[in-house]
Enzyme design. Structure first.
Site: not given
Ligand code: ADX
Length: 361
Positions: A173, A165-166, A170, A258-260, A262
């Site tokens: 997560h 995560t970055r 929430h 998960g969703r989108d 990185a």
């Molecule tokens: S990042 O490294 O992928 O940019 P981020 O904190 O946004 O970090 O997400 C961490 C992980 O949780 C990722 O695998 C992302 O796909 C997943 N994720 C984040 N928000 C959601 C969401 N609302 N629904 C599903 N998966 C999520």
């Protein structure tokens, strides 16, 4: 005659990552054959899956000397020698071709591309020997792959899910993490706190939020927490594969995408990262692909389509953007999106201007 090059903190951290085995099987910065193979085929020349270049940029005017000297000494901002590269190759990258392949776009407003274009096109490849490790930021959480493997072993965990995560945690997560915990022995929460774009959450915000979460809400014998210090590339699908490979090196058996993952802006499809991961049967780490989750006002909890088929009017997508906006205005985000206890920690940091990258952290 050996040459010395002053490097920035990002490059020093990449040396440390190589030295500690985070990027295994890489033992150094990529030579051109590996770089080109990664850009074109998403594999190293030897066939090993690899999707993101790991390279050292050098000023053009030094390339001749570096080629002749065979060894390049790297010094940090204080002038201390921190690493050596046994020079095997000096080459230049072809931005016209490579940027689009790596990032899936050539939009010069993409933050990862902005960063990449700010580097010299000239690169030095070869094995790296670290002389001094960087230990400044959050040393208690700077776990090495051999340390995490030891921790997982001590707990007796056979299956460990890695979570990249970055952001501060929430509700989506937390849902993904608890779901992982219900199927694996342990969870390794591993936020990336390397370079991030201005306006992202600061390292202190991410670490403080997780300190609270791990101490007050998660079972101590099921969760480990460490930090990853490599830059975000915002390269979406390719970076998801890269993130998974790193967590394999830390001893994880599974990795959440998960969703989108990185992603940034609207450059990547919601589940494009999951689709790319599926194309690598030989990753050596199992990918947990989760769709959703979202908050349903009828169910009154965070759910996915597996458990809920209520109409769209009841659905609240858990929006990181909305959470950031609330906090940046000093307001608590809706409790459906983020635990109040976590938001309180972040509001305090906001008061001290320490919540976001680009502020005084
Ligand atoms: S990042 O490294 O992928 O940019 P981020 O904190 O946004 O970090 O997400 C961490 C992980 O949780 C990722 O695998 C992302 O796909 C997943 N994720 C984040 N928000 C959601 C969401 N609302 N629904 C599903 N998966 C999520």
């Amino acid at each position: 005659m050996q040459r010395t090059l002053r490097i920035d903190n990002d490059s020093w951290l990449e040396c440390c990552n190589i030295g500690l085995g985070l990027f295994a099987p890489l033992k150094g910065f990529m030579v051109s054959e590996d770089y080109r193979s990664v850009v074109k085929n998403m594999r190293l020349k030897n066939g090993h899956p690899w999707t993101i270049p790991v390279t050292l940029d050098v000023p053009e005017e030094m390339t001749g000397d570096i080629k002749r000297s065979g060894k390049l000494v790297l010094a940090n901002h204080k002038g201390d020698n921190v690493a050596e590269v046994l020079v095997e190759d000096v080459f230049s990258v072809n931005y016209g071709n490579d940027i689009k392949k790596i990032f899936g776009t050539d939009d010069v407003r993409h933050p990862g591309i902005v960063k990449e274009l700010s580097r010299s096109r000239f690169r030095v490849g070869g094995p790296v020997k670290v002389l001094k490790y960087e230990k400044d930021l959050f040393p208690a959480y700077s776990l090495t792959p051999s340390q995490t493997r030891g921790i997982f072993k001590k707990h007796g965990w056979k299956t460990v899910v890695g979570f990249q995560t970055r952001n501060p945690i929430h509700a989506a997560h937390e849902y993904l993490q608890r779901k992982a915990l219900s199927s694996a022995d342990g969870l390794f929460i591993h936020p990336l706190i390397g370079w991030k774009k201005k306006g992202d959450f600061s390292p202190l915000a991410v670490v403080s939020a997780y300190e609270k979460m791990v101490a007050d809400f998660y079972p101590a014998n099921r969760v480990a927490f460490g930090i990853l210090r490599t830059p975000m590339r915002y390269a979406g699908p390719r970076e998801a594969v890269f993130h998974a490979l790193i967590r394999k090196n830390f001893g994880c058996t599974h990795f959440i995408v998960g969703r989108d993952h990185a992603g940034v802006g609207n450059y990547y499809g919601k589940y494009e990262a999951q689709e790319l991961c599926k194309k690598f049967p030989d990753l050596g780490i199992e990918i947990l692909h989760y769709h959703g989750p979202y908050y349903c006002k009828q169910c009154q909890e965070v759910v996915t389509v597996e458990h809920c088929d209520h109409d769209a009017e009841h659905i609240l997508p858990i929006s990181g953007t909305e959470i950031r906006r609330s906090l940046s205005e000093g307001r608590l985000p809706r409790e459906e999106f983020m635990r109040k206890e976590i938001a309180d920690v972040l509001i305090e940091l906001h008061k001290e201007d320490k919540l976001f990258v680009g502020e005084d952290v």
